[in-house]
Design an enzyme around this catalytic site. Structure first.
Site: not given
Length: 64
Positions: A1-2
């Site tokens: 998850m950026p």
């Protein structure tokens, strides 16, 4: 998850901040191939009294 963290001086209209979040999300999704639902963008707005440039608070600078 950026997770993308953006710190900027306070004072921009909420619509601009929302557009920034949208465009950063689009760019990260495109460049990393990550689903938009997994991208988090955190915007922290710092008061100009708490942002120093060259030893002077941004609220006291003439060139702002």
């Amino acid at each position: 998850m950026p997770i993308v963290q953006i710190q900027m001086m306070a004072g921009r209209p909420p619509e601009k901040v929302k557009k920034l979040i949208e465009r950063v999300t689009d760019t990260v999704a495109e460049e990393l191939g990550s689903p938009k639902e997994r991208i988090r963008v955190l915007v922290t707005e710092i008061p100009k009294t708490h942002w120093g440039i060259g030893g002077i608070a941004a609220s006291d600078r003439e060139d702002r």
